[in-house]
Structure formats: structure tokens, C-alpha cells
Design a protein around this motif. Structure first.
Motif, PDB file in Angstrom:
ATOM      1  N   PRO A   1       0.728  -1.227   0.178  1.00  0.00           N
ATOM      2  CA  PRO A   1       0.069   0.006   0.007  1.00  0.00           C
ATOM      3  C   PRO A   1       0.923   1.300   0.016  1.00  0.00           C
ATOM      4  CG  PRO A   1       0.141  -1.019   2.125  1.00  0.00           C
ATOM      5  CD  PRO A   1       0.621  -1.713   1.342  1.00  0.00           C
ATOM      6  N   ASP A   2       0.276   2.251  -0.484  1.00  0.00           N
ATOM      7  CA  ASP A   2       0.954   3.718  -0.513  1.00  0.00           C
ATOM      8  C   ASP A   2       0.953   3.971   0.997  1.00  0.00           C
ATOM      9  OD1 ASP A   2       1.421   6.096  -0.455  1.00  0.00           O
ATOM     10  OD2 ASP A   2       0.225   6.641  -2.142  1.00  0.00           O
ATOM     11  N   PRO A   3       2.238   4.538   1.603  1.00  0.00           N
ATOM     12  CA  PRO A   3       2.105   5.009   2.875  1.00  0.00           C
ATOM     13  C   PRO A   3       1.249   5.997   3.371  1.00  0.00           C
ATOM     14  CG  PRO A   3       4.396   4.735   1.949  1.00  0.00           C
ATOM     15  CD  PRO A   3       3.261   4.626   0.890  1.00  0.00           C
ATOM     16  N   THR A   4       0.966   6.832   2.387  1.00  0.00           N
ATOM     17  CA  THR A   4      -0.124   8.012   2.712  1.00  0.00           C
ATOM     18  C   THR A   4      -1.280   7.519   3.062  1.00  0.00           C
ATOM     19  OG1 THR A   4       0.927   9.005   0.804  1.00  0.00           O
ATOM     20  CG2 THR A   4      -1.122  10.100   1.667  1.00  0.00           C
ATOM     21  N   VAL A   5      -1.709   6.211   2.869  1.00  0.00           N
ATOM     22  CA  VAL A   5      -3.000   5.754   3.310  1.00  0.00           C
ATOM     23  C   VAL A   5      -3.142   5.723   4.716  1.00  0.00           C
ATOM     24  CG1 VAL A   5      -4.273   3.696   3.462  1.00  0.00           C
ATOM     25  CG2 VAL A   5      -3.608   4.368   1.266  1.00  0.00           C
ATOM     26  N   PHE A   6      -1.684   5.254   5.274  1.00  0.00           N
ATOM     27  CA  PHE A   6      -1.547   4.969   6.784  1.00  0.00           C
ATOM     28  C   PHE A   6      -1.524   6.230   7.671  1.00  0.00           C
ATOM     29  CE2 PHE A   6       0.317   1.117   5.021  1.00  0.00           C
ATOM     30  CZ  PHE A   6      -0.590   0.247   5.685  1.00  0.00           C
ATOM     31  N   ASN A   7      -1.194   7.327   6.963  1.00  0.00           N
ATOM     32  CA  ASN A   7      -0.775   8.660   7.460  1.00  0.00           C
ATOM     33  C   ASN A   7      -2.366   9.314   7.655  1.00  0.00           C
ATOM     34  OD1 ASN A   7       0.660  11.177   8.599  1.00  0.00           O
ATOM     35  ND2 ASN A   7      -0.203  11.864   6.816  1.00  0.00           N
ATOM     36  N   VAL A   8      -3.343   9.090   6.410  1.00  0.00           N
ATOM     37  CA  VAL A   8      -4.719   9.886   6.421  1.00  0.00           C
ATOM     38  C   VAL A   8      -5.515   8.778   7.759  1.00  0.00           C
ATOM     39  CG1 VAL A   8      -6.981   9.998   5.230  1.00  0.00           C
ATOM     40  CG2 VAL A   8      -4.579  10.357   4.173  1.00  0.00           C
ATOM     41  N   LEU A   9      -5.285   7.380   7.799  1.00  0.00           N
ATOM     42  CA  LEU A   9      -6.124   6.818   8.855  1.00  0.00           C
ATOM     43  C   LEU A   9      -5.608   7.291  10.339  1.00  0.00           C
ATOM     44  CD1 LEU A   9      -6.057   3.452   7.077  1.00  0.00           C
ATOM     45  CD2 LEU A   9      -7.946   4.805   7.441  1.00  0.00           C
ATOM     46  N   GLY A  10      -4.237   7.551  10.112  1.00  0.00           N
ATOM     47  CA  GLY A  10      -3.738   7.966  11.631  1.00  0.00           C
ATOM     48  C   GLY A  10      -4.361   9.326  11.894  1.00  0.00           C
ATOM     49  N   VAL A  11      -4.288  10.138  11.195  1.00  0.00           N
ATOM     50  CA  VAL A  11      -5.155  11.577  11.325  1.00  0.00           C
ATOM     51  C   VAL A  11      -6.577  11.408  11.480  1.00  0.00           C
ATOM     52  CG1 VAL A  11      -5.793  13.608   9.988  1.00  0.00           C
ATOM     53  CG2 VAL A  11      -3.407  12.867   9.744  1.00  0.00           C
ATOM     54  N   LEU A  12      -7.473  10.416  10.895  1.00  0.00           N
ATOM     55  CA  LEU A  12      -8.700  10.322  11.475  1.00  0.00           C
ATOM     56  C   LEU A  12      -9.074   9.685  12.491  1.00  0.00           C
ATOM     57  CD1 LEU A  12      -9.767   8.796   7.685  1.00  0.00           C
ATOM     58  CD2 LEU A  12     -10.320  11.186   8.799  1.00  0.00           C
ATOM     59  N   HIS A  13      -8.072   8.911  13.134  1.00  0.00           N
ATOM     60  CA  HIS A  13      -8.085   8.601  14.358  1.00  0.00           C
ATOM     61  C   HIS A  13      -7.601   9.274  15.188  1.00  0.00           C
ATOM     62  CE1 HIS A  13      -8.582   4.299  12.663  1.00  0.00           C
ATOM     63  NE2 HIS A  13      -9.175   3.965  13.869  1.00  0.00           N
ATOM     64  N   GLU A  14      -6.607  10.163  15.222  1.00  0.00           N
ATOM     65  CA  GLU A  14      -6.053  11.314  15.999  1.00  0.00           C
ATOM     66  C   GLU A  14      -7.196  12.298  16.336  1.00  0.00           C
ATOM     67  OE1 GLU A  14      -2.151  14.239  16.395  1.00  0.00           O
ATOM     68  OE2 GLU A  14      -3.244  13.885  14.368  1.00  0.00           O
ATOM     69  N   ASN A  15      -7.923  12.479  15.169  1.00  0.00           N
ATOM     70  CA  ASN A  15      -8.999  13.634  15.341  1.00  0.00           C
ATOM     71  C   ASN A  15     -10.321  13.270  15.584  1.00  0.00           C
ATOM     72  OD1 ASN A  15      -7.255  15.693  14.903  1.00  0.00           O
ATOM     73  ND2 ASN A  15      -7.276  15.430  12.418  1.00  0.00           N
ATOM     74  N   GLY A  16     -10.681  12.028  15.857  1.00  0.00           N
ATOM     75  CA  GLY A  16     -11.981  11.442  15.819  1.00  0.00           C
ATOM     76  C   GLY A  16     -12.968  11.432  14.750  1.00  0.00           C
TER      77      GLY A  16
ATOM     78  N   GLY B   1     -14.877   9.876  11.997  1.00  0.00           N
ATOM     79  CA  GLY B   1     -15.175   8.652  11.280  1.00  0.00           C
ATOM     80  C   GLY B   1     -14.892   7.411  12.311  1.00  0.00           C
ATOM     81  N   PHE B   2     -14.085   7.898  13.199  1.00  0.00           N
ATOM     82  CA  PHE B   2     -13.708   6.710  14.459  1.00  0.00           C
ATOM     83  C   PHE B   2     -13.876   7.423  15.777  1.00  0.00           C
ATOM     84  CE2 PHE B   2     -10.933   5.599  10.760  1.00  0.00           C
ATOM     85  CZ  PHE B   2     -11.462   4.368  10.669  1.00  0.00           C
ATOM     86  N   ALA B   3     -13.701   6.529  16.747  1.00  0.00           N
ATOM     87  CA  ALA B   3     -13.687   7.022  18.133  1.00  0.00           C
ATOM     88  C   ALA B   3     -12.345   7.639  18.275  1.00  0.00           C
ATOM     89  CB  ALA B   3     -14.004   6.205  19.145  1.00  0.00           C
ATOM     90  N   LYS B   4     -12.022   8.621  19.000  1.00  0.00           N
ATOM     91  CA  LYS B   4     -10.787   9.308  18.928  1.00  0.00           C
ATOM     92  C   LYS B   4      -9.742   8.303  19.806  1.00  0.00           C
ATOM     93  CE  LYS B   4      -8.174  13.245  20.304  1.00  0.00           C
ATOM     94  NZ  LYS B   4      -8.507  14.667  20.909  1.00  0.00           N
ATOM     95  N   ASP B   5      -8.728   7.836  18.966  1.00  0.00           N
ATOM     96  CA  ASP B   5      -7.941   6.803  19.817  1.00  0.00           C
ATOM     97  C   ASP B   5      -6.480   7.195  19.141  1.00  0.00           C
ATOM     98  OD1 ASP B   5      -6.421   4.405  20.288  1.00  0.00           O
ATOM     99  OD2 ASP B   5      -8.210   3.246  19.683  1.00  0.00           O
ATOM    100  N   LEU B   6      -5.450   7.760  20.231  1.00  0.00           N
ATOM    101  CA  LEU B   6      -4.624   8.068  19.957  1.00  0.00           C
ATOM    102  C   LEU B   6      -3.395   7.074  19.689  1.00  0.00           C
ATOM    103  CD1 LEU B   6      -4.072  11.489  22.274  1.00  0.00           C
ATOM    104  CD2 LEU B   6      -4.587  11.018  19.740  1.00  0.00           C
ATOM    105  N   SER B   7      -3.895   5.670  20.393  1.00  0.00           N
ATOM    106  CA  SER B   7      -2.817   4.650  20.353  1.00  0.00           C
ATOM    107  C   SER B   7      -2.919   4.134  18.689  1.00  0.00           C
ATOM    108  CB  SER B   7      -3.281   3.562  21.330  1.00  0.00           C
ATOM    109  OG  SER B   7      -2.743   2.282  21.163  1.00  0.00           O
ATOM    110  N   LYS B   8      -4.158   4.144  18.334  1.00  0.00           N
ATOM    111  CA  LYS B   8      -4.219   3.324  16.869  1.00  0.00           C
ATOM    112  C   LYS B   8      -3.843   4.530  16.168  1.00  0.00           C
ATOM    113  CE  LYS B   8      -8.375   0.472  17.246  1.00  0.00           C
ATOM    114  NZ  LYS B   8      -9.802   0.042  16.945  1.00  0.00           N
ATOM    115  N   ALA B   9      -3.578   5.978  16.267  1.00  0.00           N
ATOM    116  CA  ALA B   9      -3.283   6.976  15.267  1.00  0.00           C
ATOM    117  C   ALA B   9      -1.906   6.748  15.527  1.00  0.00           C
ATOM    118  CB  ALA B   9      -3.813   8.261  15.932  1.00  0.00           C
TER     119      ALA B   9
END
Length: 64
Positions: free
Chosen positions: A31-46, A48-56
């Protein structure tokens, strides 16, 4: 297309659809590493997901 769904540039914003696309991309063998960065930002900011800094953090580490 995922960015278009996430940010609503050329279509109505559809966060759930964007997340689905990003997660499918993340599960590919190379996968493109950018995908993981976007998913991290979404988790960090809550967004689409519950805010979860560990997953981010885990997503950010995979994007590095």
C-alpha cells in the motif's frame, strides 16, 4: 477518489466511504504509505472513528 470522498472537493463529503476505500488500500500487499497517514489523522482527530491516539500512533508508524 478517497480524498474526494473525505474532503468533498468534487462531490458531497462521504467520510464512511472514504474510510472504506482507505482501509481496502491499506490491506493490499504494497500500500501507499500516505494511506496510513490519513488513517492516523482520522483516528487522532476522531473523524469517522472514536478518537484513539494509540491507533493513530500505530498508523503513523506504518506510514513512516
Amino acid at each position: 477518489m478517497a480524498h474526494e470522498c473525505l474532503f468533498g472537493f468534487t462531490r458531497p463529503q462521504e467520510i464512511a466511504k472514504a474510510i472504506d476505500i482507505y482501509q481496502k488500500e491499506a490491506s493490499k500487499s504494497n500500500p501507499d504509505p500516505t494511506v496510513f497517514n490519513v488513517l492516523g489523522v482520522l483516528h487522532e482527530n476522531g473523524k469517522g472513528f472514536a478518537k484513539d491516539l494509540s491507533k493513530a500512533f500505530k498508523y503513523f508508524m506504518r506510514s513512516a
